[in-house]
Design an enzyme around this catalytic site. Structure first.
Site, PDB file in Angstrom:
ATOM      1  N   ILE A  13      40.186  41.887  42.813  1.00 12.82           N
ATOM      2  CA  ILE A  13      40.004  42.291  41.618  1.00 12.82           C
ATOM      3  C   ILE A  13      41.029  41.764  40.581  1.00 12.82           C
ATOM      4  O   ILE A  13      42.348  41.775  41.130  1.00 12.82           O
ATOM      5  CB  ILE A  13      40.068  44.115  41.633  1.00 12.82           C
ATOM      6  N   SER A  14      40.743  41.304  39.401  1.00  8.56           N
ATOM      7  CA  SER A  14      41.633  40.606  38.741  1.00  8.56           C
ATOM      8  C   SER A  14      42.922  41.355  38.160  1.00  8.56           C
ATOM      9  O   SER A  14      42.539  42.621  38.091  1.00  8.56           O
ATOM     10  CB  SER A  14      41.054  39.881  37.549  1.00  8.56           C
ATOM     11  N   GLN A  15      43.955  40.901  37.779  1.00  7.57           N
ATOM     12  CA  GLN A  15      45.008  41.648  37.453  1.00  7.57           C
ATOM     13  C   GLN A  15      44.606  41.858  35.860  1.00  7.57           C
ATOM     14  O   GLN A  15      43.801  41.438  35.328  1.00  7.57           O
ATOM     15  CB  GLN A  15      46.177  40.815  37.282  1.00  7.57           C
TER      16      GLN A  15
END
Lengths: 279, 775
Positions: A122-124
């Site tokens: 999950i992207s930052q």
């Protein structure tokens, strides 16, 4: 059979209500963390400041043999924050911890990418916010996301428009994301399992496309399904640090150009002996 | 137990330990990445060193019942060695969390601790005969070295037939043969053998697990993706995958509107993907819309050679009616897999080292292409930062330019990066090479353009004509590529289609071709100095001196952008040193009869010096033998067996003459260093068998004399209870030495490394003149 007294009903109702209330509270009990994340990591994000007494580091000599400043065009402390208040609102509203695996809950509001299984992340939050800001979705615009992953990016997009379509090629991830995204109003036919390389012909054209999967080239079908005047956003770089975001724009004549945005600011390699300034 | 059995047992356990170390390095690199493997194994190897402490504490009992410690240690090693690996496969590993998660460091420590156990047990078994003095020191050292030198080449050969994990069974057999030799009763023997059979069966039945972050497992998650074949080779495990949903073509123009044809995917060690397009693919027009296609605007019917290219390059060359096209690849297993998948001929896909191929090829080429487009994630994260490349050096590129026809050109392709590293260093290297060849105006020999993701640099043997520059402009415009460099370019010509915040590539070319180039290189936050054969580390761009700049301008955000291969190596050196001091030196404070500073220094430096020579020899032979793994196997075999023989001959009895032996050591080492360039010039283009024979002789001669100091110093210890300490400190020095040697080579070059080794041996000689351990 003994009938149920009014007080008994009341107790039963309270008994039912309590778990619901607890669930709701648990779902949103991290609003303060979210607000803090948005405030500190997204809205007021700044490049590190330098002491005014320290000379700016230099990279190379200029044509005259002197040292051109390495950060010549930058202010001492640079504002890198998300400017669009709607994006900040969306980031404040969508509970990221719903999209983060059980074992990583503690870090759900750290500005970090987190593993979600199947070799994916999950992207930052900062990257999600920046991609959303770059996409600039308008109410009612039609958006395609290629690579649903956890579903977090799609959930953020639903705060702008209900016309979000997302495709995930890894079926277990799509199955996990579907119920999460249904809570944001997306229908099952908007959270699809399939090969995003070919886009979604039946829903094309799109005002915006976000490609969250790693790309070595830009899939031609996606370019074709991008409406003239639309934008496509692609992160490029290794999983632990999106090193650049590429914004692909299609002008009204259908001509395609790309523009790179650096979410992490570097000491630029400038300052060499340049030719004449651009006319 | 008879002396013969002691000798045989020591040989077997030494062979088992070295085989395990080599296999573990290979297996961890295969499951994860090479730089993590180095970190984990370096820490775990302290187990060998710390076994010295145990042997010291239990020395009286060890002398009373040496068979028990010898057989028990070896047998327990045989059982725990494969189990440690199988258990480590169960531990999760998320590499990018290492930048900020303490939990991930805990897992890394746990993994190292798992491997610490078998290394400790093997150290215990090997140290026992030395502590109990069951044979003279020279003979013990001989059997130890001979055993260590034996498994490297057979292991390399066996990797052609089975998965490296299955070879753990060989470790079990070798190790458990020791208690089978030592055990007094038949039942014990049967028990050990049954245990071995059980472990081997467990290994055979356990599937090998790759990190979920490697390319292969991620690809196999895609619909319809299936693993067609896995091929085993000494130079890599190759996986051939059919995945209709994977499409890969770096640099493809934004203007391309067609479909990419299907291709089989060829992975090396579950990463480094190559696409095997079928040769007669009718839909190959897509290949015209990549920057590499511009080569064919510069020349007609060319003779083309691609170094580290893929089958797509062959199809492109044919599409443009190249008179001849070849791909050179350094992995025989990958070449065989690609030939099988594409139907190409062995004449088109050649197994060879690029630099060596250039040396031996006769006819020049019109187009020489070098692809640096490896795995993007791996290259930008710096996983390969400590890999040497003798092609990407000033000398290598000079040789490459020499192989061009008068009107020919070289083409280099690399990724666009943020921040730009490889592309800029490549430009610096090519410009320096041109200057070194006496080119008056290198700018005229250079053309460069970029797509949204890749950079292509063209280097002409002669200045590019105005027509070539016009062709570049036209080609770029047609494909929406950006111009980066040609003689006379204006800033307004650049950065128009694929817009970067600053066009660092144009700026770098301008700076490197201008008068301020030295300043530009010196003040860059990355190492841009063009690599040379003495320091052939093109991918290592990290500079310690730039860290304050990074921190002041980016805070801690710079961490993900450094060369992790290098950083982890440096971190391993620090960790190993700290742990070694804690495990070996701190206990000295509480134990009486501790070693003197002189003997501690002596045995530590002996380990360091030996490893300096070993790392140096592997690096030099990587070029000579044209493959690092082959070089490593040859060096390990020749050096360890040579040292063992030296120990047996030179340290025999009391009549050894240390001064002469040390002088001969220094002389042979110096001669080897001086002779290497001559050998390279004379034999570089000879067949592998000829080079291999010469390489063995080149290594074995100094190694013979390097076998003398350790048993000599052991024999001269005043207090014999210091022997376990000496073994431990020597092991500690070996681990530190192998890590430090790489850093010395990276920062100061190979010549400095061998010179340091020479100085260390002189120091060892000075320290060993006095009766060692005397107070």
């Amino acid at each position: 059979m003994k009938g149920c007294t009014p007080s008994g009903w009341l107790i039963a109702l309270v008994g039912l209500a309590v778990p619901i209330a607890i669930t709701t509270a648990a779902e949103d009990d991290r609003a303060a963390e979210r607000a803090l994340m948005v405030q500190e990591q997204l809205a007021n994000r700044r490049g590190p400041s330098r002491s005014s007494s320290a000379p700016p580091p230099s990279l190379s000599g200029d044509g005259a043999g002197g040292g051109a400043p390495m950060v010549s065009s930058r202010s001492v402390s640079e504002h890198l924050g998300i400017q669009n208040p709607k994006v900040l609102d969306a980031m404040r509203t969508v509970p990221r911890h719903w999209f983060v695996p059980e074992g990583m809950q503690r870090d759900a509001y750290a500005d970090r990418p987190l593993p979600i299984g199947y070799g994916q992340t999950i992207s930052q939050p900062y990257i999600v916010a920046m991609m959303t800001e770059l996409l600039d979705p308008k109410p009612g615009s039609k958006i395609l996301e290629v690579g649903t992953g956890s579903g977090y990016q799609a959930a953020v997009l639903t705060k702008f428009t209900p016309n979000v379509h997302t495709i995930e090629i890894v079926q277990p991830l799509q199955k996990q994301a579907l119920p999460r995204l249904q809570r944001f109003g997306l229908a099952p036919d908007q959270v699809l399992h399939g090969d995003g390389y070919f886009g979604l012909e039946k829903e094309a054209p799109f005002d915006g496309i976000i490609v969250t999967a790693a790309a070595d080239h830009i899939p031609p079908p996606l370019l074709q399904q991008l409406r003239p005047g639309g934008r496509m956003i692609i992160p490029v770089g290794p999983v632990h640090a999106t090193q650049r975001l590429v914004v692909v724009e299609k002008d009204p004549a259908g001509k395609v150009r790309s523009r790179t945005v650096h979410p992490v600011r570097f000491v630029p390699l400038t300052g060499g002996p340049r030719g004449p300034e651009k006319k | 137990m008879s002396q013969r059995r002691w000798a045989a047992g020591l040989l077997l356990i030494s062979a088992a330990l070295l085989a395990y170390e080599l296999l573990l390095m290979r297996l961890l690199a295969l499951a994860y990445w090479g730089h993590f493997a180095g970190l984990v194994i370096s820490i775990a190897m302290l187990g060998i060193a710390s076994s010295g402490l145990f042997l010291f504490a239990a020395r009286d009992d060890v002398r009373r019942r040496p068979e028990k410690y010898f057989g028990g240690g070896a047998g327990a090693f045989g059982i725990t060695a494969p189990l440690a690996f199988l258990l480590s496969q169960k531990l999760p590993f998320t590499p990018f969390l290492l930048t900020w998660s303490a939990h991930e460091y805990g897992l890394l420590a746990l993994r190292s601790a798992l491997f610490f156990v078998p290394f400790f047990l093997a150290g215990l078994a090997i140290g026992t005969p030395f502590v109990a003095r069951v044979l003279p020191m020279g003979r013990l050292y001989f059997w130890n070295m001979l055993g260590s030198g034996l498994p490297a080449l057979p292991l390399l050969g066996a990797m052609n037939f089975v998965h490296p994990m299955q070879l753990l069974g060989a470790v079990v057999v070798l190790a458990i043969a020791v208690p089978a030799l030592c055990a007094r009763g038949l039942l014990w023997r049967i028990g050990w053998l049954a245990g071995a059979a059980g472990i081997i069966a467990t290994v055979a039945l356990t599937p090998f697990r790759y990190s979920e972050y490697k390319d292969l497992p991620k690809t196999l998650l895609l619909p319809e993706a299936k693993l067609l074949e896995e091929r085993y080779g000494w130079d890599g495990v190759i996986q051939i995958v059919d995945s209709p949903h994977t499409r890969y073509l770096p640099g493809l123009s934004l203007n391309f509107i067609g479909r990419l044809p299907p291709a089989q995917l060829v992975f090396t060690d579950a990463g480094a993907m190559t696409l095997a397009f079928k040769v007669d693919e009718p839909e190959s027009d897509f290949l015209k819309q990549t920057p590499e296609a511009f080569s064919f605007r510069l020349t007609t019917s060319p003779r083309v050679l691609h170094l580290y290219g893929g089958p797509a390059d062959l199809i492109r060359a044919r599409l443009f009616a190249a008179s001849e096209a070849q791909i050179v690849d350094d992995s025989a297993t990958r070449v065989a897999a690609l030939i099988n998948a594409t139907g190409e001929s062995a004449g088109s896909l050649v197994r060879a080292d690029a630099r060596q191929f250039l040396e031996r090829s006769e006819a020049p080429f019109d187009v020489l292409a070098v692809s640096l487009l490896g795995s993007h994630g791996t290259s930008t994260a710096g996983a390969a930062s400590l890999d040497s490349s003798f092609l990407l050096t000033v000398e290598g590129c000079a040789r490459l330019f020499d192989r061009l026809t008068p009107g020919g050109h070289a083409l280099f392709g690399t990724w666009i990066e943020n921040p730009p590293k490889s592309g800029v260093r490549l430009a610096a290297l090519l410009i320096e090479t041109l200057r070194g060849k006496g080119t008056q105006n290198p700018s005229q020999h250079l053309l460069a353009m970029r797509s949204w993701s890749t950079l292509a640099i063209f280097v002409g043997r002669e200045p590019f004509s105005a027509a070539a520059i016009e062709a570049l402009k036209e080609f770029s415009d047609q494909n929406s590529f950006d111009l980066v460099w040609f003689e006379g370019i204006e800033p307004a010509d650049t950065n128009r289609i694929n817009v970067l915040p600053e066009d660092s590539y144009y700026d770098a070319f301008a700076a490197l071709l201008g008068p301020g180039r030295r300043d530009f290189i010196a003040r860059s936050p990355f190492l841009l100095e063009p690599p040379r054969d003495n320091q052939p580390f093109f991918n290592q761009a990290f500079r310690w001196s730039a860290v304050p700049q990074w921190v002041s301008s980016m805070g801690m955000s710079w961490l993900p952008f450094v060369e992790w291969g290098y950083i982890l190596h440096a971190a391993a050196l620090v960790m190993v040193t700290v742990l070694g001091v804690l495990l070996l030196l701190v206990p000295c404070l509480w134990i009486r009869a501790r070693p003197t500073v002189r003997s501690a220094t002596l045995f530590f430096l002996l380990g360091v010096a030996y490893m300096f020579v070993q790392v140096w020899a592997i690096a030099k032979l990587s070029q000579f033998m044209a493959h690092p793994l082959l070089a490593a196997a040859l060096v390990l075999s020749a050096m360890l067996i040579g040292s063992g023989a030296g120990a047996a001959v030179l340290a025999r009895g009391t009549g050894a003459r240390p001064a002469i032996s040390f002088a001969l050591l220094a002389l042979c080492l110096g001669l080897a260093a001086v002779a290497f360039p001559i050998l390279l010039r004379l034999f570089y283009s000879q067949p592998t068998s000829v080079r291999g024979t010469i390489a063995v002789a080149w290594v074995a001669l100094p190694a013979f004399f390097m076998g003398f100091p350790f048993p000599y110093a052991l024999g001269r210890l005043v207090r014999q209870n210091e022997v376990p300490w000496a073994l431990g400190l020597n092991g500690f020095g070996s681990v530190v030495g192998s890590l430090a040697a790489t850093l010395v080579a990276v920062h100061f070059g190979f010549f400095a490394l061998v010179l340091s080794a020479l100085c260390l041996y002189l120091l060892v000689w000075r320290l060993s003149i006095a009766r060692v351990g005397a107070t």
